[in-house]
Design an enzyme around this catalytic site. Sequence first.
Site, short mmCIF file in Angstrom:
data_model
loop_
_atom_site.label_atom_id
_atom_site.label_comp_id
_atom_site.label_asym_id
_atom_site.label_seq_id
_atom_site.Cartn_x
_atom_site.Cartn_y
_atom_site.Cartn_z
N LYS A 198 36.87 48.71 5.54
CA LYS A 198 36.16 48.35 6.78
C LYS A 198 34.71 48.81 6.76
O LYS A 198 34.30 49.64 5.95
CB LYS A 198 36.91 48.95 7.98
CG LYS A 198 38.15 48.11 8.34
CD LYS A 198 38.83 48.56 9.60
CE LYS A 198 40.05 47.66 9.85
NZ LYS A 198 40.88 48.16 10.96
N ARG B 51 47.59 51.68 6.55
CA ARG B 51 47.49 50.24 6.23
C ARG B 51 46.31 50.04 5.29
O ARG B 51 45.19 50.42 5.60
CB ARG B 51 47.28 49.48 7.55
CG ARG B 51 47.17 47.96 7.40
CD ARG B 51 46.92 47.35 8.79
NE ARG B 51 46.80 45.92 8.74
CZ ARG B 51 45.69 45.27 8.41
NH1 ARG B 51 44.60 45.92 8.09
NH2 ARG B 51 45.67 43.95 8.40
#
Length: 278
Positions: free
Chosen positions: A224, A258
């Site tokens: 991210k 995750r």
Amino acid sequence: MNFAGIELDLKQPQVMGVVNVTPDSFSDGGSLYTNNSVSVAAAVDRAAVMVAEGASIIDVGGESTRPGADAVSVEQELSRVIPVIEAIRQRFAVAVSIDTSTPQVITAAAQAGVGLINDVRALQRDGALQAAAETGLPICLMHIKGEPKTMQQAPCYADLVAEIRAYFEQRIKACAAVKISREKLLLDPGFGFGKTLQHNLQLLKHMQQLTTFDLPLLVGMSRKSMIGNTLNKPVDERLYGGLAVAVLAFERGANIVRTHDVGATVDALQMAQAVLHS
Ligand code: 7PM
């Protein structure tokens, strides 16, 4: 916790591998997408590698939640994810989760064998609470401020952790109102969803404050922009940064990580676990 027949020990760190079946996923470039439709075989091959590397959950998503992404139709989302869920369940003894906010997809995914509903909107869409309740499955409630399309337009908090805690209280109550028992719930602080870089760093630093709900915590920071913006690195050079934040999150109480990088994350968390439990 039981994920449709797959029992996972959440006292051990668990790794969730991401299989995106969208044409525009930021981190794998829609590589599972050919001739405008999902290659089930390619998705299964990716899942196979992740299972071999130690993933215990495979997260299948067909709606892009990329900031500014356009909505997909229910039919479009169903046609992307259902064949992939069925194929993965058929081939591997692994839990599958569905990354969706759409009630019809929740229902169909449960029929196709998913063990976890992973909703970045925490069941706020019309009909989602009822659909999720009817499946009887575990549910991950993720914090988001705003909607994916606009959430990164100057997000603002008076007290970030307090606001996320209040959001979880409210969503847990909404679940209770449709008879979803608390034991079915997991919480996710939602890194990157309506948060600036500074918010994301502070949220990770203070994540331990979210353990007082006494519910399992799931985190997703893999590739991210909080990593990219800190290190000034493009999406394909964020692995080492991702491992650092995965370990920090685990130390602060995360139960499930995750990630797109399963093997490396499994090693990092196994090492962290060995130290913390020595
Ligand atoms: C484009 C932008 C595509 C962002 C995909 C993403 C999370 C999640 C996602 C998370 C949980 C990604 C995200 N992120 N579900 N789904 N937690 N529970 O990086 O952080 O894969 S989508």
